[in-house]
Design a protein around this motif. Sequence first.
Motif, PDB file in Angstrom:
ATOM      1  N   PRO A 164      11.049  17.434 -70.790  1.00  0.00           N
ATOM      2  CA  PRO A 164       9.854  17.353 -69.944  1.00  0.00           C
ATOM      3  C   PRO A 164       8.573  17.231 -70.763  1.00  0.00           C
ATOM      4  N   THR A 165       7.562  16.651 -70.143  1.00  0.00           N
ATOM      5  CA  THR A 165       6.268  16.477 -70.817  1.00  0.00           C
ATOM      6  C   THR A 165       5.546  17.819 -70.928  1.00  0.00           C
ATOM      7  N   VAL A 166       5.071  18.122 -72.115  1.00  0.00           N
ATOM      8  CA  VAL A 166       4.286  19.345 -72.318  1.00  0.00           C
ATOM      9  C   VAL A 166       2.806  18.976 -72.194  1.00  0.00           C
ATOM     10  N   ASP A 192       6.941   9.529 -72.886  1.00  0.00           N
ATOM     11  CA  ASP A 192       7.103   8.094 -73.149  1.00  0.00           C
ATOM     12  C   ASP A 192       8.277   7.617 -72.294  1.00  0.00           C
ATOM     13  N   HIS A 232       2.764  18.573 -82.324  1.00  0.00           N
ATOM     14  CA  HIS A 232       2.097  19.472 -81.378  1.00  0.00           C
ATOM     15  C   HIS A 232       3.176  20.165 -80.540  1.00  0.00           C
ATOM     16  N   ALA A 290      -1.448  15.319 -70.814  1.00  0.00           N
ATOM     17  CA  ALA A 290      -0.220  15.310 -71.611  1.00  0.00           C
ATOM     18  C   ALA A 290      -0.594  15.413 -73.091  1.00  0.00           C
ATOM     19  N   PHE A 317      14.353  12.893 -76.767  1.00  0.00           N
ATOM     20  CA  PHE A 317      13.101  12.141 -76.628  1.00  0.00           C
ATOM     21  C   PHE A 317      12.286  12.753 -75.494  1.00  0.00           C
ATOM     22  N   PRO A 326      13.405  12.366 -83.327  1.00  0.00           N
ATOM     23  CA  PRO A 326      12.538  11.435 -84.063  1.00  0.00           C
ATOM     24  C   PRO A 326      11.077  11.597 -83.660  1.00  0.00           C
ATOM     25  N   GLY A 346       5.305  12.525 -86.534  1.00  0.00           N
ATOM     26  CA  GLY A 346       4.558  13.614 -87.160  1.00  0.00           C
ATOM     27  C   GLY A 346       3.317  13.989 -86.369  1.00  0.00           C
ATOM     28  N   LEU A 383      10.716  19.705 -78.023  1.00  0.00           N
ATOM     29  CA  LEU A 383      11.888  18.844 -78.240  1.00  0.00           C
ATOM     30  C   LEU A 383      12.829  19.489 -79.266  1.00  0.00           C
TER      31      LEU A 383
HETATM   32  P1  AMP Z   1       5.600  10.539 -81.297  1.00  0.00           P
HETATM   33  O1  AMP Z   1       5.550  11.325 -82.544  1.00  0.00           O
HETATM   34  O2  AMP Z   1       4.330  10.565 -80.523  1.00  0.00           O
HETATM   35  O3  AMP Z   1       6.189   9.180 -81.459  1.00  0.00           O
HETATM   36  O4  AMP Z   1       6.608  11.296 -80.343  1.00  0.00           O
HETATM   37  C1  AMP Z   1       7.851  11.755 -80.786  1.00  0.00           C
HETATM   38  C2  AMP Z   1       8.620  12.266 -79.600  1.00  0.00           C
HETATM   39  O5  AMP Z   1       7.889  13.316 -78.977  1.00  0.00           O
HETATM   40  C3  AMP Z   1       8.850  11.197 -78.523  1.00  0.00           C
HETATM   41  O6  AMP Z   1      10.158  11.345 -78.009  1.00  0.00           O
HETATM   42  C4  AMP Z   1       7.808  11.548 -77.499  1.00  0.00           C
HETATM   43  O7  AMP Z   1       8.150  11.134 -76.182  1.00  0.00           O
HETATM   44  C5  AMP Z   1       7.775  13.053 -77.604  1.00  0.00           C
HETATM   45  N1  AMP Z   1       6.523  13.596 -77.091  1.00  0.00           N
HETATM   46  C6  AMP Z   1       5.261  13.222 -77.433  1.00  0.00           C
HETATM   47  N2  AMP Z   1       4.359  13.914 -76.718  1.00  0.00           N
HETATM   48  C7  AMP Z   1       5.065  14.742 -75.898  1.00  0.00           C
HETATM   49  C8  AMP Z   1       4.710  15.712 -74.918  1.00  0.00           C
HETATM   50  N3  AMP Z   1       3.434  15.971 -74.615  1.00  0.00           N
HETATM   51  N4  AMP Z   1       5.694  16.371 -74.296  1.00  0.00           N
HETATM   52  C9  AMP Z   1       7.003  16.118 -74.590  1.00  0.00           C
HETATM   53  N5  AMP Z   1       7.404  15.224 -75.508  1.00  0.00           N
HETATM   54  C10 AMP Z   1       6.450  14.552 -76.147  1.00  0.00           C
END
Ligand code: AMP
Length: 282
Positions: free
Chosen positions: A176-178, A152, A34, A185, A148, A28, A31, A40
């Motif tokens: 993991p966070t990219v 977050d 990135h 982040a 996810f 989910p 949009g 993910l």
């Molecule tokens: P969003 O579109 O921002 O609601 O994010 C959608 C999904 O992408 C969520 O599960 C976020 O935690 C994940 N997400 C957003 N930014 C990052 C990132 N830099 N690295 C990894 N996952 C991310």
Amino acid sequence: MQVVSTREELREMHEDWRHHGNHVAIVPTMGNLHEGHLSLVELARQHAERVVVTVFVNPTQFGEGEDFDEYPRTLKRDTQRLKKLDADVLFTPDVDTVYPFGIDKATVVSVPGLTRNFCGASRPGHFDGVTTVVARLFALVRPDVAVFGQKDYQQQLVIRHMTVDLSLPIRIITAPTVREADGLAMSSRNQYLSEAERAVAPRLHASLQAIGTELQDGKRNFAELENSAWAKIEAAGFTPDYVAIRRAENLEPPDRDCDEIVVLAAAHLGKARLIDNIVVSI
Ligand code: AMP
């Protein structure tokens, strides 16, 4: 990749996939994709034969005065990016598909325990919006696996809780966070930063890492570490919202022999509200 927006289209595809014994993963998103989002999708691909990416800017998770109207909507570019990956379906429902009785009459899914603090405190109603929409997307897409981002952190914990509590047969995976090369982040909201703010933004992550190093060096003066990181990011030009050292599993205050810690922070910088976290094994 198929682009679909109705329940019926999803249902048909689903029947076909089930018939062929395929597992389904959902990613989910709102949009404006990135590299973080794309990672993910790649992870989802490793866990299921079919990957559905959803793009839906969910009105119920934005508070009064937040950036729902300005939130970047870049569906054409998102579609092109996803086509290059191995996503099977891009699901782009409209509000009526997700909320058939309208937002005011919608059934709300709420996880009270984990949402009182941190982003839940600063953004009242935000997590109810998140769990309400994720429950709906789960019901529409009927995935076996959902991915996810750790970025977050509180959100993924809340969703894990909801999934267990409602006995949803869905495995939650946290990716993991990219980050950008300088540690920031990746986030759609980074676009709200001016050039000068963008130069300062990595200091948020740097201050979390500094706490991580102290923890690994054996420091356990949690409140002092939080206060000193707060002072550092404030001095850098942020308006901090919270800096917290917590137990990774449940966001409770850690005791001295806790072994998995999450260090979480949120701070405003110009028009942007940035969040970040690191998990530290101590
Ligand atoms: P969003 O579109 O921002 O609601 O994010 C959608 C999904 O992408 C969520 O599960 C976020 O935690 C994940 N997400 C957003 N930014 C990052 C990132 N830099 N690295 C990894 N996952 C991310």
